[in-house]
Scaffold this motif. Sequence first.
Motif, PDB file in Angstrom:
ATOM      1  N   GLU A  49      -0.486   8.605  -4.592  1.00 53.59           N
ATOM      2  CA  GLU A  49       0.233   7.462  -4.024  1.00 53.59           C
ATOM      3  C   GLU A  49       1.514   7.911  -3.315  1.00 53.59           C
ATOM      4  N   ALA A  53       2.186   7.271   0.632  1.00 51.89           N
ATOM      5  CA  ALA A  53       3.378   6.589   1.145  1.00 51.89           C
ATOM      6  C   ALA A  53       4.078   7.444   2.205  1.00 51.89           C
ATOM      7  N   GLU A  56       2.085   7.386   5.388  1.00 53.11           N
ATOM      8  CA  GLU A  56       2.274   6.130   6.121  1.00 53.11           C
ATOM      9  C   GLU A  56       3.573   6.157   6.926  1.00 53.11           C
TER      10      GLU A  56
END
Length: 168
Positions: A49, A53, A56
């Motif tokens: 995760e 992130a 992104e």
Amino acid sequence: MKKILVIAMALMPLMLMAQAKIGIVNSQQIFDLMPEKAAAEAQLKTLSEQYHAEYELLQSEFDKKYADYQTVAADPSMPETIKERRVHELQESDKKMREFERRAADDIAATRAALTKPITDRIQAAIRTAGSHAGLDVVFDTAVTPVAYTGPATVDLTPMVKTILGLK
């Protein structure tokens, strides 16, 4: 005489295997029951995760640069040098994203290996212990090597390994 000797040498491993006491075990089934597996998966999920992130953010930066480039490219009065610089920025941003993806995948794989190694080591030690207690010469892991047939004399060590590890 030579032919007989060659045939005997070729058949010797088969004759030895026929006398060997053979067992099977499903290490994947055992691995799935290990309590440490959940903690390892949670750590991997958190790490994944975090990388997602960050990726992104890189993707957002790339999208902004691409939108800026489209604006610049559509302006006929914009000098070619500026357009080329924007293309170069896009290429560099894309290169950074691909490198980040590669490094993230490598780090996740290394972390997975580091987290699962102690678990698999415990399982392998329990398999050796169970095989030794059962008096077996060979133990095949059906999770790794599919076994097409096992006879009635083949011992399934999976329940014994679960007991050794304290699993249900």
